[in-house]
Design an enzyme around this catalytic site. Structure first.
Site, short mmCIF file in Angstrom:
data_model
loop_
_atom_site.label_atom_id
_atom_site.label_comp_id
_atom_site.label_asym_id
_atom_site.label_seq_id
_atom_site.Cartn_x
_atom_site.Cartn_y
_atom_site.Cartn_z
N HIS A 1 -5.71 -53.68 -4.24
CA HIS A 1 -4.26 -53.91 -4.44
C HIS A 1 -3.54 -52.62 -4.84
CE1 HIS A 1 -5.31 -58.26 -4.75
NE2 HIS A 1 -6.37 -57.77 -5.35
N SER B 1 10.26 -28.20 5.82
CA SER B 1 11.55 -28.85 6.04
C SER B 1 12.56 -27.80 6.45
CB SER B 1 11.99 -29.55 4.76
OG SER B 1 13.40 -29.65 4.72
N LYS C 1 9.44 -27.96 0.56
CA LYS C 1 8.66 -29.05 1.16
C LYS C 1 7.44 -28.59 1.94
CE LYS C 1 9.29 -32.90 1.33
NZ LYS C 1 10.22 -33.78 2.03
N GLU D 1 1.10 -38.39 9.46
CA GLU D 1 2.19 -39.34 9.71
C GLU D 1 2.27 -39.68 11.20
OE1 GLU D 1 5.86 -38.46 6.95
OE2 GLU D 1 4.91 -36.60 7.54
#
Ligand code: ARG
Length: 459
Positions: free
Chosen positions: A156, A277, A283, A290
């Site tokens: 969980h 970025s 970043k 992804e």
């Protein structure tokens, strides 16, 4: 350009239809398999006395010229010739004349296209199996390297029990093991020969299907010509296998994304496999992971797409089935590339062992070990669970971890607890205490490595 079916037509095909129905833009990648199939078919026609030696030689020479031209990028693929089959046949006839016009004897594009696709998928599936094998080796090396690295295991997404990082990584190695098995199973169903089924009903000419199947290294000849030209279940098998591989890769990718967050800080992703970025200078983004997660959706879509295409089709061939190719090519490409990138990236991931270990000290993560300790002291498990739950609640109230409690504090909950309890309350104690098969103990992890290595050595 005159179509092979022009005899029955009074009008030329509309330009819009040519554009709409063409598949050459994507099925040209079947050119090698198309030639391979044609060579086998031509040899069979000669062996059966349907074409003579001279004609066979001309066909073979013509095909090998075409092969060279395609390899050198000299071959002109033409949209008005629809697909790879007609492009090559037409080029052959232009090169060798009448002999070329005999190649399509006792053959239809319906059995030709499915033969090509089976040959192509056979090759690609084997390549993917090799890529998986390679990724498993990478995971095994990492597992060996991190046999002493302790981390929190989760259910969980809440801290559950301490585990070895090796155990966690090997979970993926086992998933990929089954992915390989699934592909090997699929290979058996791919490797069946449809050639010689003709359009749907076979041929009245004395062809030898057994011969072409052998030439092309197929395991068996498909016994029903209607089945042979009309089903695409073997393509669906590949699409399903691909979907499951991507699902596994996507879960791994998700963990890499999560673990690389400042909040987790379990890993550092390599610069080489990260992007920045355009606006925020600080970043460093986990884009490859992804993209794998994102592309998984498309690969699932490919499976649903073909299932949907097939569901209402009456026997036998219907042009709808041309829609099988783009999804399966896309799945093959995406799976291949994703496996490759994960395999290249993983060895460069830096695992923050201290941080992982630190996080495994927190959150009453050894509570289950305490309950099992009480079971060994003959407390029924339900009571042991209850007692331990109360101890955890006490810890939360006092702001202490389990290992920080004094023996007196423990004994307030159960007089069965004594000094040796402390040895099972540390993450290492917890892991060392595991004795069941397949557990996270070091012995179990070593056994898993042994089993996987053995399986990787077998061809
Ligand atoms: N391009 C077609 C396909 O991919 C080849 C078979 C065409 N057959 C036909 N009868 N039109 O399915």
């Amino acid at each position: 350009m005159k179509k092979p079916w022009a005899g029955r037509f009074k009008e030329k095909t509309a330009k819009t239809l040519e554009e709409f129905s063409q598949s050459i833009s994507f099925d040209k990648r079947l050119w090698q398999e198309d030639i391979e199939g044609s060579i086998a078919h031509a040899k069979m026609l000669h062996k059966q006395g349907i074409i003579n030696k001279k004609e066979l030689e001309k066909i073979l020479k013509g095909l090998s010229e075409i092969e060279r031209e395609i390899k050198n990028g000299k071959f002109q693929f033409k949209e008005e010739l629809e697909d790879i089959h007609m492009n090559i046949e037409k080029a052959l006839i232009e090169k060798v004349g009448q002999a070329g016009a005999k190649l399509h004897t006792a053959r239809s594009r319906n059995d030709q296209v499915v033969t090509d696709l089976r040959l192509y998928l056979r090759k690609k599936v084997k390549e993917i199996i090799e890529k998986i094998r390679k990724l498993q080796k990478t995971l095994l090396s990492l597992a060996e390297k991190h046999i002493n690295t302790i981390m929190p295991g989760y259910t969980h997404m809440q801290k559950a029990q301490p585990v070895l990082l090796s155990h966690h990584l090997l979970a993926y190695a086992w998933m990929f093991e089954r992915d390989k098995q699934r592909l090997k199973e699929t290979l058996k169903r791919i490797n069946q020969c449809p050639l010689g089924s003709g359009a749907l009903a076979g041929s009245s000419l004395p062809i030898d299907r057994e011969f072409t199947a052998k030439e092309l290294n197929f395991d068996i000849v498909i016994p029903n010509s209607m089945d042979a030209v009309s089903d695409r279940d073997f393509v669906l098998d590949v699409l399903y296998c691909g979907a499951v591989i991507m699902m596994h890769l996507s879960r791994l990718a998700e963990e890499l994304i999560l673990w690389s967050t400042d909040e987790f800080s379990f890993i550092q992703l390599p610069d080489r496999f990260s992007t920045g970025s355009s606006m925020m200078p600080q970043k460093k983004n986990p884009d490859p992971a992804e993209l794998i997660r994102g592309k998984t959706g498309r690969v699932y879509g490919n499976l649903i797409s073909l299932l949907t295409t097939m569901k209402g089709l009456p026997l036998t061939y219907n042009r709808d089935m041309q829609e099988d190719k783009e999804p399966v090519f896309d799945t093959i490409d995406t799976v291949t590339m994703s496996l490759k990138i994960v395999d290249e990236m993983l060895p460069l991931v830096e695992f923050n062992k201290e941080r992982m270990n630190h996080q495994a000290q927190r959150g009453y993560i050894t509570a289950t070990d305490l309950a099992e300790y009480l079971v060994r002291k003959e407390v029924p498990f339900r009571q042991a669970h209850e007692i331990t739950g109360k101890i955890v609640l006490y810890c939360i109230e006092k702001g202490k971890e389990l290992k920080d409690l004094t023996l007196e504090e423990f004994r307030n909950f159960s007089h069965k607890i004594d000094e040796e309890v402390y040895s099972i309350l540390t993450p290492l104690g917890s892991i060392n205490g595991k004795s069941s098969y397949g557990s996270t103990s070091k012995e179990s992890v070593k056994e898993q490595i042994r089993l996987l290595r053995k399986s990787l050595e077998e061809k």
